[in-house]
Scaffold this motif. Structure first.
Motif, PDB file in Angstrom:
ATOM      1  N   ASN A  48       0.810  -1.207   0.000  1.00 35.91           N
ATOM      2  CA  ASN A  48       0.000   0.000   0.000  1.00 35.91           C
ATOM      3  C   ASN A  48       0.850   1.267   0.000  1.00 35.91           C
ATOM      4  O   ASN A  48       0.858   2.023  -0.963  1.00 35.91           O
ATOM      5  CB  ASN A  48      -0.932   0.000   1.219  1.00 35.91           C
ATOM      6  N   LYS A  49       1.576   1.474   1.087  1.00 41.38           N
ATOM      7  CA  LYS A  49       2.258   2.752   1.276  1.00 41.38           C
ATOM      8  C   LYS A  49       3.541   2.864   0.458  1.00 41.38           C
ATOM      9  O   LYS A  49       3.785   3.877  -0.186  1.00 41.38           O
ATOM     10  CB  LYS A  49       2.540   2.964   2.765  1.00 41.38           C
ATOM     11  N   TYR A  52       2.811   3.207  -3.161  1.00 39.05           N
ATOM     12  CA  TYR A  52       2.243   4.528  -3.457  1.00 39.05           C
ATOM     13  C   TYR A  52       3.346   5.560  -3.691  1.00 39.05           C
ATOM     14  O   TYR A  52       3.247   6.406  -4.586  1.00 39.05           O
ATOM     15  CB  TYR A  52       1.341   4.968  -2.303  1.00 39.05           C
ATOM     16  N   TYR A  53       4.414   5.480  -2.869  1.00 32.74           N
ATOM     17  CA  TYR A  53       5.482   6.475  -2.974  1.00 32.74           C
ATOM     18  C   TYR A  53       6.482   6.152  -4.077  1.00 32.74           C
ATOM     19  O   TYR A  53       7.000   7.057  -4.739  1.00 32.74           O
ATOM     20  CB  TYR A  53       6.211   6.598  -1.630  1.00 32.74           C
ATOM     21  N   GLN A 259      -3.091  10.842  11.735  1.00 28.53           N
ATOM     22  CA  GLN A 259      -2.026  10.124  11.032  1.00 28.53           C
ATOM     23  C   GLN A 259      -1.044   9.482  12.001  1.00 28.53           C
ATOM     24  O   GLN A 259      -0.537   8.379  11.745  1.00 28.53           O
ATOM     25  CB  GLN A 259      -1.286  11.086  10.090  1.00 28.53           C
TER      26      GLN A 259
END
Length: 307
Positions: A48-49, A52-53, A259
């Protein structure tokens, strides 16, 4: 996070060998927790993260794949949390309910509990797949996932969302605190009774194998449960504040706290192995043996290449 993945794999391998001095059912629960934590790291952090980056546009962004990954992320995190609950309950039964202990604290029961919990939590999250719709369609290929507006207005989806919120994280948080409070109360009462029966006073010290065993079990339980409570506390408080206040738009500070809460819940999936290492001497011994074995294999491999 790559290190966390490797650490969780190491914990799974070592615990699965059953040489850490823990009961079979405890080992099963710890392996289940480590496996769930590993799945959270893979689905939530890596797929996911990180993607994404570093890979902003890839096959993971295709709507069906994105929807499946969303279900897997939610199911893995649910399992990580609820396996902690089942472990806390197992330790509560083992310490506080001696008559039930012989029937409940077994390998068969642990396997059954983990299997039923996993099936239920995965099934619970499957409807999340149908709340997503494509963000954009390019060459007849749907890309991205955004929540369908009906998910916020349809009474069935609203009811499902509340059901989901109660199961995660409110109920597990309350149950873990409850089981730990009852366990502490029982241990304190049992300790006073045993000291009275043994005629123990301040000037005398007697070894009590049963109390020592309970203390070791208590340290492991409270270390894992305490870590969970601390790392989920910000998320739970933010969840209550957001839900009770009915907030739609967040200020910068509220968004930052939100967050931070998400970050701490992810960190929770990386701490259990370190807790085993700190609280369990036999686990540390097995880690040292595994490291020594790895070094030995590398050395032999290098010597063969040089020869």
């Amino acid at each position: 996070m790559e290190e966390s993945r490797q650490v969780n794999l190491l914990a799974i391998v070592i615990l699965s060998r059953g040489k850490c001095g823990l009961s079979t059912c405890t080992t099963f629960y710890l392996v289940g927790m480590a496996t769930a934590d590993l799945l959270v790291i893979i689905t939530q952090v890596i797929l996911n993260k990180i993607s994404y980056y570093y890979f902003p546009v890839c096959f993971l962004d295709i709507t069906p794949v994105c929807g499946i990954n969303a279900v897997l992320v939610a199911a893995a995190k649910d399992c990580s949390v609820w396996f902690t609950v089942t472990f806390s309950f197992d330790r509560f039964v083992a310490i506080c309910c001696m008559k039930l202990k012989t029937k409940y604290c077994t390998k068969k029961t642990a396997t059954l509990v983990l299997a039923i919990t996993s099936i239920f939590l995965v099934s619970k999250n499957i409807p999340n797949y149908f709340t997503n719709e494509p963000g954009v369609i390019i060459d007849n290929v749907p890309w991205g996932c955004k929540q369908n507006p009906t998910a916020f207005t349809d009474p069935r989806w609203v009811g499902y969302n509340w059901f989901h919120k109660v199961l995660m994280p409110f109920l597990p948080f309350i149950l873990i605190i409850l089981f730990n409070a009852l366990t502490v109360r029982h241990i304190l009462v049992a300790s006073r009774v045993r000291k009275g029966l043994r005629g123990q006073n301040k000037a005398e010290h007697h070894n009590d194998p049963e109390m020592e065993s309970r203390n070791k079990s208590m340290v492991l339980l409270f270390a894992i449960s305490g870590s969970f409570i601390l790392l989920w506390f910000v998320f739970v408080v933010n969840f209550l504040y957001y839900t009770i206040g009915g907030l739609v738009y967040l200020t910068y500070l509220e968004f930052t706290i939100q967050q931070v809460g998400f970050l701490l819940t992810d960190i929770n999936c990386c701490t259990n192995t370190f807790i085993y290492a700190v609280t369990q001497s036999k686990f540390r011994e097995q880690v040292r043996k595994a490291m020594a074995y790895s070094v030995s294999l590398i050395t032999k491999s290098m010597n063969k290449q040089n020869n």
